[in-house]
Design an enzyme around this catalytic site. Structure first.
Site, mmCIF file in Angstrom:
data_model
loop_
_atom_site.group_PDB
_atom_site.id
_atom_site.type_symbol
_atom_site.label_atom_id
_atom_site.label_comp_id
_atom_site.label_asym_id
_atom_site.label_seq_id
_atom_site.Cartn_x
_atom_site.Cartn_y
_atom_site.Cartn_z
ATOM 1 N N CYS A 135 18.211 20.834 -7.261
ATOM 2 C CA CYS A 135 19.053 19.966 -6.127
ATOM 3 C C CYS A 135 18.730 18.768 -6.636
ATOM 4 O O CYS A 135 17.556 18.064 -6.732
ATOM 5 C CB CYS A 135 18.414 20.401 -4.957
ATOM 6 S SG CYS A 135 18.915 19.285 -3.506
ATOM 7 N N LYS A 177 0.116 -10.488 24.746
ATOM 8 C CA LYS A 177 -0.805 -9.272 25.112
ATOM 9 C C LYS A 177 -0.319 -8.504 23.417
ATOM 10 O O LYS A 177 0.737 -7.962 22.841
ATOM 11 C CB LYS A 177 -0.148 -8.229 25.909
ATOM 12 C CG LYS A 177 -0.710 -6.975 26.164
ATOM 13 C CD LYS A 177 -0.320 -6.406 27.507
ATOM 14 C CE LYS A 177 -1.093 -5.241 28.052
ATOM 15 N NZ LYS A 177 -1.452 -4.340 26.954
ATOM 16 N N LYS A 219 4.920 -7.021 30.699
ATOM 17 C CA LYS A 219 5.321 -6.281 29.837
ATOM 18 C C LYS A 219 6.713 -6.260 29.210
ATOM 19 O O LYS A 219 7.533 -6.551 30.263
ATOM 20 C CB LYS A 219 5.017 -4.842 29.885
ATOM 21 C CG LYS A 219 3.794 -4.138 30.302
ATOM 22 C CD LYS A 219 2.901 -3.978 29.083
ATOM 23 C CE LYS A 219 3.312 -2.631 28.692
ATOM 24 N NZ LYS A 219 2.381 -1.768 28.224
ATOM 25 N N TYR A 254 -10.013 -12.697 22.509
ATOM 26 C CA TYR A 254 -9.351 -13.400 23.733
ATOM 27 C C TYR A 254 -10.270 -13.132 25.008
ATOM 28 O O TYR A 254 -9.568 -13.388 26.064
ATOM 29 C CB TYR A 254 -8.087 -12.699 23.761
ATOM 30 C CG TYR A 254 -7.894 -10.943 23.851
ATOM 31 C CD1 TYR A 254 -8.840 -10.365 24.734
ATOM 32 C CD2 TYR A 254 -7.140 -10.439 23.059
ATOM 33 C CE1 TYR A 254 -8.902 -8.988 24.710
ATOM 34 C CE2 TYR A 254 -7.121 -9.114 22.908
ATOM 35 C CZ TYR A 254 -7.868 -8.156 23.866
ATOM 36 O OH TYR A 254 -7.728 -7.013 23.935
ATOM 37 N N ASP A 267 -7.954 -16.577 -5.709
ATOM 38 C CA ASP A 267 -8.778 -15.261 -5.306
ATOM 39 C C ASP A 267 -9.475 -14.689 -6.299
ATOM 40 O O ASP A 267 -10.602 -14.150 -6.116
ATOM 41 C CB ASP A 267 -7.382 -14.194 -5.438
ATOM 42 C CG ASP A 267 -6.458 -14.262 -4.183
ATOM 43 O OD1 ASP A 267 -6.630 -15.059 -3.406
ATOM 44 O OD2 ASP A 267 -5.653 -13.427 -3.993
ATOM 45 N N CYS A 317 15.408 22.390 2.061
ATOM 46 C CA CYS A 317 16.308 22.855 0.722
ATOM 47 C C CYS A 317 15.473 23.613 -0.083
ATOM 48 O O CYS A 317 14.615 22.934 -0.770
ATOM 49 C CB CYS A 317 17.300 21.846 0.197
ATOM 50 S SG CYS A 317 17.987 22.619 -1.300
ATOM 51 N N CYS A 343 23.165 20.286 -2.486
ATOM 52 C CA CYS A 343 23.389 21.541 -3.713
ATOM 53 C C CYS A 343 24.241 22.883 -3.006
ATOM 54 O O CYS A 343 24.409 23.884 -3.736
ATOM 55 C CB CYS A 343 22.188 21.746 -4.240
ATOM 56 S SG CYS A 343 21.106 22.595 -3.356
ATOM 57 N N GLU A 359 -1.182 -15.682 27.412
ATOM 58 C CA GLU A 359 -1.782 -15.302 26.257
ATOM 59 C C GLU A 359 -0.509 -14.213 25.792
ATOM 60 O O GLU A 359 -0.026 -13.697 26.787
ATOM 61 C CB GLU A 359 -3.052 -14.810 26.110
ATOM 62 C CG GLU A 359 -3.943 -15.705 26.428
ATOM 63 C CD GLU A 359 -5.338 -15.018 26.749
ATOM 64 O OE1 GLU A 359 -5.493 -13.850 26.172
ATOM 65 O OE2 GLU A 359 -5.993 -15.688 27.494
ATOM 66 N N GLU A 374 -11.370 -16.669 -8.254
ATOM 67 C CA GLU A 374 -12.537 -17.417 -7.996
ATOM 68 C C GLU A 374 -13.569 -16.643 -7.015
ATOM 69 O O GLU A 374 -14.747 -16.678 -7.248
ATOM 70 C CB GLU A 374 -12.460 -18.907 -7.727
ATOM 71 C CG GLU A 374 -12.003 -19.834 -8.979
ATOM 72 C CD GLU A 374 -11.399 -20.973 -8.555
ATOM 73 O OE1 GLU A 374 -11.981 -22.182 -9.306
ATOM 74 O OE2 GLU A 374 -10.403 -21.242 -7.771
ATOM 75 N N ASP A 416 -0.733 -5.742 20.583
ATOM 76 C CA ASP A 416 -0.747 -4.129 20.714
ATOM 77 C C ASP A 416 -1.248 -3.654 19.578
ATOM 78 O O ASP A 416 -0.523 -2.943 18.623
ATOM 79 C CB ASP A 416 0.983 -3.766 20.770
ATOM 80 C CG ASP A 416 1.475 -2.591 21.158
ATOM 81 O OD1 ASP A 416 0.436 -1.920 21.837
ATOM 82 O OD2 ASP A 416 2.316 -2.112 20.857
ATOM 83 N N CYS A 473 22.398 22.985 2.116
ATOM 84 C CA CYS A 473 21.907 21.784 1.621
ATOM 85 C C CYS A 473 23.381 20.798 1.471
ATOM 86 O O CYS A 473 24.198 21.345 0.734
ATOM 87 C CB CYS A 473 21.051 21.785 0.425
ATOM 88 S SG CYS A 473 20.735 20.405 -0.360
#
Ligand code: IVH
Length: 671
Positions: free
Chosen positions: A428, A112, A309, A222, A31, A422, A407, A110, A33, A114, A404
């Site tokens: 708290c 799919k 799907k 694709y 990286d 809270c 506390c 292929e 270089e 997302d 809460c």
């Protein structure tokens, strides 16, 4: 070697290393270089602007120039795919295709992906345009943002590509990047992205391409389109495209029978969980382009392709109880504690319930059998209660807590917000610990050697009760504690001392005032010279700062009206934390634009839009978004929008060119 030759050589080398790293996954150099070569090229390009090239690897770093996206019509409309959900429907697709073609056909299977779809246009081997799907007919030109995606070639390899073609694919945010981004956003109290798809499309629409560059998007291509494609088959065309430097999916498979297709689906339904990016199904495409043509299109989708799907993964399990977590800001998150259940390869024991309304809408009772789903989201959620499984012994209804759990303070709900809070900010425990963790984090005080676990330990044994206590710690106090040698102890104390040099804008951020993230903190540090000014600012003064609205202003006022917060700030100040702008900073501040409301419009030559914004704010002016009768003048660059121009003329607002503005207020043409 002439500078021009060196520039060309560096560009060719960097394109190659980029391809090896981002497309082939087999880097040949380190990286460091790579960075060194990139820096050398950047320097040379700056020195010799006459050799500028839109396809240079340096174009991938993005710029901070703001601009609105231009809409571009698609040469070929971007259609969607018909969805199917069962083997039965896949069979129907096969039968239909066979009926029309009346001959055997191959299907390319292929994944799919997302993410968000993109159309790339190449001319003579150069990327010239990248357009989003938009409404299918026209989309946004996001070329500058797309150029920052390292797996998309700016220049193609070899010479066998058509002189003009389009290639479509999906832009994705890999899971790892998505998780890190959300973690970062959580720390900064910014809204989280629900899934990598939203994160990818949100990123692609950002105005600032250097932020896009930092988000590490990826892309799979694709679909090749054009008048002169190299082969007669879709699969074969993509194999060619891979040779030109594109990242095409190596998971594609050409199938001769329906059985092979079903096998592919079965295999990837499991195996996709090991992929670095999100997928939500399989795409089946009739491979032969002539057969594709014969099958044709409906108004919305091709008849030669469908999507299968995957089932959203869900499981049924018992709700044992609901517990509540308190975050650093006091926000309460209800958590469903579940009977452990297997779901997409992991055991799920807990699911987020988000807020009181969601619990109410589900009509949740303890002991209910609930459906847990892991959609695109990482945290599973409860989508439904199995009402039929409720026995006559209905468990107790889940009511959101009123105090809460940590506390005992009475919870509050701000108007228009879904979450309960809270309010006991200063006493708290999880709020205190959370505030200290935020204070020490990298983007705040960046205290080396100190992490959440150490903070937890210091707090537990009573060494610190707030952030100011950190500055009282000595090496002797902490060495010898759990896993803490003398070296680490010294390291921590050094880190704490060094944090006294952190500039004002970051100390404001470090305080952890609700809604005051990094950007707001920066704005505040430009408008207020020191913390006293900020502490005493009223609503009007605060909302006068660009991009600070009532919500943020009220939160700042509330923070400083709490005496313990004022005490804390005083203690930090006494400890030596920077609570005013540095001398150096001060020298670039004036009041020469004080009282002026300035609209910026168009494209500029001498400074970027962000630089103008900063210039206006540093000199006491206010940068506003839209023109009104209160606008003092418009700082107009090239291509100012016609609507803005008309409005300005109608209201009689003065229009200043970039040069007029710079000379009238005595600014340099270049910083
Ligand atoms: S082909 C005319 N292939 O799914 C059909 N689409 O509902 C062109 N998608 O908008 C699309 N992976 O964003 C194709 N391997 C793949 C895909 C894919 C994901 C998306 C794409 C498209 C949507 C169609």
């Amino acid at each position: 070697m002439t500078p021009k030759d060196r520039i060309e050589q560096l560009r060719a080398d960097l394109h190659k290393h980029n391809y090896n790293y981002y497309v082939l996954n087999t880097p040949e150099i380190s990286d460091k270089e790579f960075d060194d070569l990139m820096r050398e090229l950047q320097d040379l390009e700056q020195q010799y602007p006459e050799y500028q090239d839109e396809s240079s690897p340096t174009m991938r770093v993005g710029s901070d120039l703001n601009k609105n996206f231009v809409q571009v019509a698609h040469k070929y409309p971007m259609l969607s795919l018909a969805n199917t959900y069962s083997e039965e429907e896949v069979r129907d697709f096969y039968d239909r295709a066979y009926k029309t073609l009346n001959e055997d056909f191959e299907v390319c299977c292929e994944l799919k992906y997302d993410g968000t779809s993109i159309s790339l246009t190449y001319e003579n081997g150069r990327l010239i345009r990248a357009v989003t799907r938009g409404d299918g007919e026209k989309g946004d030109d996001v070329t500058d943002n797309v150029k920052t995606i390292r797996s998309i070639p700016l220049l193609l390899h070899g010479n066998t590509y058509p002189s003009s073609f389009e290639i479509r694919g999906e832009i994705l945010m890999p899971w790892k990047v998505f998780e890190a981004l959300n973690k970062d956003r959580e720390a900064r109290e910014e809204a989280l992205f629900a899934n990598p798809r939203n994160a990818a499309s949100g990123t692609l629409k950002l105005q600032n391409s250097s932020v896009v560059a930092s988000r590490k998007l990826d892309a799979y291509l694709y679909y090749l389109l054009g008048e002169k494609l190299p082969c007669n088959g879709h699969y074969e065309n993509l194999q060619e495209a891979a040779k030109w430097g594109f990242k095409t999916p190596d998971t594609m498979r050409k199938c001769k029978t329906l059985e092979e297709v079903l096998e592919y689906i079965k295999y990837w339904d499991i195996e996709r969980k090991n992929l670095p990016v999100a997928t939500d199904g399989i795409v089946l495409k009739v491979n032969n382009l002539i057969q594709q043509k014969n099958l044709g299109f409906t108004a919305k989708s091709p008849r030669w392709a469908i999507a299968y799907k995957f089932q959203a993964e869900r499981a049924v399990t018992r709700l044992n109880k609901v517990t509540y977590q308190v975050g650093r800001t006091g926000a309460i998150t209800p958590v469903a504690n579940l009977e452990p259940v297997q779901l997409s390869g992991t055991v799920v024991k807990r699911a987020s319930l988000h807020n009181a309304d969601i619990i109410e809408n589900l009509d949740l009772h303890v002991g209910d059998m609930v459906y847990v789903e892991k959609g695109g989201e990482i945290i599973p959620k409860i989508t439904e209660v199995d009402m039929a499984a409720r026995s006559f012994m209905l468990g107790e209804k889940v009511h959101f807590i009123t105090v809460c759990p940590e506390c005992g303070s009475k919870l509050i709900r701000y108007e228009g917000e879904a979450a309960h809070y809270c309010p006991n900010e200063t006493a708290c425990p999880p709020q205190i610990k959370g505030k200290i963790e935020h204070f020490i984090s990298r983007k705040a005080m960046n205290i080396d050697g100190l992490g959440p676990e150490t903070v937890d330990l210091f707090y537990k044994i009573g060494l610190i009760k707030n952030t100011a206590d950190l500055y009282k710690l000595t090496v002797d106090d902490i060495k010898g504690l759990e896993r803490m040698g003398e070296k680490s102890a010294e390291n921590i104390i050094r880190g704490i001392n060094n944090s006294k040099e952190v500039p004002f804008e970051r100390t404001i951020f470090a305080l952890g005032i609700r809604f005051v993230g990094e950007t707001v903190a920066k704005k505040l540090s430009r408008s207020f010279a020191n913390i006293e000014e900020l502490e005493n600012a009223d609503l009007e003064r605060l909302t006068n700062v660009d991009e600070i609205g009532t919500k943020i202003a009220q939160s700042i006022i509330a923070y400083f009206s709490n005496p313990s917060n004022r005490e804390l700030v005083d203690a930090l100040k006494n400890a030596g934390v920077q609570f005013s702008r540095s001398e150096e900073d001060m020298s670039s501040y004036t009041n020469k634009l004080s009282g002026l409301s300035i609209v910026i419009s168009g494209v500029f030559m001498h400074h970027s839009r962000d630089e103008y914004k900063e210039m206006i704010e540093k000199n006491g002016g206010k940068n506003v978004g839209s023109i009104s009768s209160k606008t003092s003048f418009i700082l107009a660059g090239d291509n100012m929008g016609p609507a803005k121009l008309e409005k300005a003329q109608k209201l009689g607002v003065e229009i200043l060119s970039e040069d007029e503005f710079l000379s009238r207020y005595d600014f340099d043409t270049k910083n």
